[in-house]
Design a protein around this motif. Structure first.
Motif, mmCIF file in Angstrom:
data_model
loop_
_atom_site.group_PDB
_atom_site.id
_atom_site.type_symbol
_atom_site.label_atom_id
_atom_site.label_comp_id
_atom_site.label_asym_id
_atom_site.label_seq_id
_atom_site.Cartn_x
_atom_site.Cartn_y
_atom_site.Cartn_z
ATOM 1 N N UNK B 68 34.013 45.252 31.554
ATOM 2 C CA UNK B 68 34.896 44.738 32.076
ATOM 3 C C UNK B 68 35.547 46.100 33.615
ATOM 4 N N UNK B 69 35.017 46.753 32.786
ATOM 5 C CA UNK B 69 34.988 47.750 34.326
ATOM 6 C C UNK B 69 33.505 47.750 34.989
ATOM 7 N N UNK B 84 37.977 50.989 42.089
ATOM 8 C CA UNK B 84 37.621 51.429 42.264
ATOM 9 C C UNK B 84 36.934 50.545 41.033
ATOM 10 N N UNK B 85 37.800 49.465 40.840
ATOM 11 C CA UNK B 85 36.678 48.690 39.758
ATOM 12 C C UNK B 85 36.922 47.079 40.389
ATOM 13 N N UNK B 86 36.562 45.946 39.839
ATOM 14 C CA UNK B 86 36.897 44.079 41.052
ATOM 15 C C UNK B 86 37.874 44.373 40.004
ATOM 16 N N UNK B 87 38.460 43.149 39.724
ATOM 17 C CA UNK B 87 39.806 42.029 39.024
ATOM 18 C C UNK B 87 38.671 41.307 38.193
ATOM 19 N N UNK B 88 39.355 41.400 36.924
ATOM 20 C CA UNK B 88 39.166 40.579 36.300
ATOM 21 C C UNK B 88 39.093 39.016 36.308
ATOM 22 N N UNK B 89 39.470 38.501 37.213
ATOM 23 C CA UNK B 89 39.286 36.762 37.580
ATOM 24 C C UNK B 89 38.226 36.434 38.413
ATOM 25 N N UNK B 90 37.538 37.547 38.712
ATOM 26 C CA UNK B 90 36.183 37.533 39.404
ATOM 27 C C UNK B 90 35.185 38.022 39.308
ATOM 28 N N UNK B 91 34.588 38.541 38.094
ATOM 29 C CA UNK B 91 33.744 39.018 37.621
ATOM 30 C C UNK B 91 33.446 39.425 35.860
ATOM 31 N N UNK B 92 32.518 39.271 35.197
ATOM 32 C CA UNK B 92 32.023 39.278 33.493
ATOM 33 C C UNK B 92 30.699 39.440 33.112
ATOM 34 N N UNK B 93 30.892 40.736 32.819
ATOM 35 C CA UNK B 93 29.550 41.241 32.455
ATOM 36 C C UNK B 93 29.814 40.986 30.078
ATOM 37 N N UNK B 94 28.807 40.420 30.108
ATOM 38 C CA UNK B 94 28.270 39.569 28.708
ATOM 39 C C UNK B 94 27.113 40.527 27.929
ATOM 40 N N UNK B 95 27.953 40.949 27.083
ATOM 41 C CA UNK B 95 26.711 41.799 26.535
ATOM 42 C C UNK B 95 26.488 41.675 24.490
ATOM 43 N N UNK B 139 34.378 31.863 41.852
ATOM 44 C CA UNK B 139 34.499 32.029 43.301
ATOM 45 C C UNK B 139 36.388 31.712 43.189
ATOM 46 N N UNK B 140 36.580 32.936 43.341
ATOM 47 C CA UNK B 140 38.554 32.661 43.219
ATOM 48 C C UNK B 140 38.507 34.675 44.309
ATOM 49 N N UNK B 141 37.884 34.413 45.500
ATOM 50 C CA UNK B 141 38.231 35.645 46.489
ATOM 51 C C UNK B 141 39.262 35.675 46.714
ATOM 52 N N UNK B 142 39.648 34.408 47.262
ATOM 53 C CA UNK B 142 41.113 34.102 48.804
ATOM 54 C C UNK B 142 41.752 33.863 47.725
ATOM 55 N N UNK B 143 42.601 33.255 45.877
ATOM 56 C CA UNK B 143 43.187 33.935 45.635
ATOM 57 C C UNK B 143 43.619 35.063 44.312
ATOM 58 N N UNK B 144 44.468 35.351 45.144
ATOM 59 C CA UNK B 144 44.626 36.501 44.803
ATOM 60 C C UNK B 144 46.335 36.715 43.723
ATOM 61 N N UNK B 145 46.353 36.100 43.037
ATOM 62 C CA UNK B 145 47.309 36.498 42.141
ATOM 63 C C UNK B 145 47.314 37.205 40.615
ATOM 64 N N UNK B 146 48.683 37.983 40.981
ATOM 65 C CA UNK B 146 48.734 39.036 40.006
ATOM 66 C C UNK B 146 47.672 40.228 40.511
#
Lengths: 192, 152
Positions: B68-69, B84-95, B139-146
């Motif tokens: 999540x970081x 410094x960190x992108x919000x969780x609702x925009x990106x996720x990296x799985x491993x 693609x939720x860049x314009x939605x800035x909830x929370x």
């Protein structure tokens, strides 16, 4: 300092058979445990076999386990991996917990020989937006101009000199004066 | 009056940029890369990468992780930089964790010259292999909830 070592071969991190892209395949094929039925050095291994071995086999159905009683020998574990690698380990005077821990260690391995890593990362795609060069995101103006060119001979950010500033002040003053003159003329015309 | 006009102009411009990036993220994302932060180190990562971590770390083989970081995500046509960190609702990296092992024996030698202080240790640290499975972008860049810190 610690990562430099002359005798150990070095290499880059790889994984066999693209493991982990789909599911993770356990690379441990079989384990042979040699132990003594009577001597004290294999007491812990014997305890492990009595109490924990069935759990181990139930949790890892893809691993084959052989038990070989050998009279008056210290216990030994040989693990074989899918890539054909064999790993030999002495379990002399190991406790039950210790045997459990080290067998789990052998299970989680892939069977790669221990090497010194030159990098802690491996990528198939080193660049996605293109490799950076000094000419990326620069205007192609340089390609057309012929040199020597006066624009490029000057330094990029030259501070304003005192004479330049004076000249500008003088020009501003002149403008002001001319405007005042115009205003005066207009007022005179209106009066007439 | 002039300042208000400038603010309106900038808002309009930023909205246009956000719309464009959102479109880039929806249309054909293609291959993505991200910079993720694990245990004090930053790794540039693409799907199907291998990362090694030389430290005692609790996750075990076959565990699936979501990182999540995420400090940065990029495709061929766009990049998003976190502060410094992108919000969780925009990106996720799985491993997934594929393999746990020990490193080769390292020599840790410490001494103070001209004094009888020296310390020699042989160390084998824990090694964890992580395989990066996927990078997903929403693609939720314009939605800035929370998300309070982005706009004040």
């Amino acid at each position: 300092m610690s990562n430099k070592c002359l005798l150990i071969p070095s290499g880059f991190p790889r994984l066999p058979l693209k493991n982990g892209i789909g599911r993770v395949v356990c690379q441990l094929k079989r384990i042979t445990i040699k132990f003594c039925k009577s001597s004290g050095s294999s007491q812990g291994v014997r305890n492990f076999i009595e109490l924990d071995l069935l759990d181990f086999t139930n949790n890892n159905p893809e691993v084959v386990i052989y038990l070989k009683p050998r009279r008056h020998h210290s216990p030994v574990v040989i693990s074989e991996y899918l890539n054909g690698e064999r790993h030999y380990m002495n379990f002399h005077n190991f406790t039950r917990d210790n045997t459990n821990k080290w067998l789990n260690f052998l299970r989680t391995r892939v069977g790669i020989k221990t090497i010194r890593f030159r990098k802690l990362q491996h990528t198939e795609l080193p660049s996605i937006q293109g490799v950076w060069s000094p000419f990326t995101n620069k205007s192609p103006e340089l390609n057309i101009t012929s040199f020597p060119n006066e624009k490029f001979l000057q330094p990029k950010h030259l501070p304003e000199s005192a004479t330049e500033r004076l000249r500008k002040m003088f020009e501003r003053q002149k403008l002001k004066e001319s405007e005042e003159m115009k205003m005066n003329n207009k007022s005179i015309e209106v009066q007439q | 009056m002039a300042i208000n006009l400038r603010i309106i102009y900038e808002e309009r411009r930023s909205r246009a940029i956000i719309e464009k990036v959102n479109q880039c993220m929806t249309d054909n994302v293609g291959r993505l890369f991200a910079v993720i932060h694990i245990l004090g180190k930053q790794y540039r990562v693409v799907a199907q990468d291998i990362i090694l971590i030389e430290r005692n770390w609790p996750p075990n083989v076959n565990d699936k992780l979501i990182f999540e970081k995420v400090l940065l995500v990029g495709g061929s046509s766009f990049t998003l930089i976190g502060k410094p960190v992108l919000p969780k609702n925009i990106v996720e990296v799985f491993g997934t964790i594929v393999h746990k092992d020990l490193t080769h024996t390292k020599i840790r030698y410490f001494n103070i010259p001209k004094e009888r202080v020296h310390n020699l240790n042989f160390v084998r640290e824990e090694l964890t292999y992580i395989r990066i499975n996927d990078i997903k972008v929403y693609p939720k860049l314009n939605v800035l909830e929370n998300v309070e810190y982005l706009r004040k």
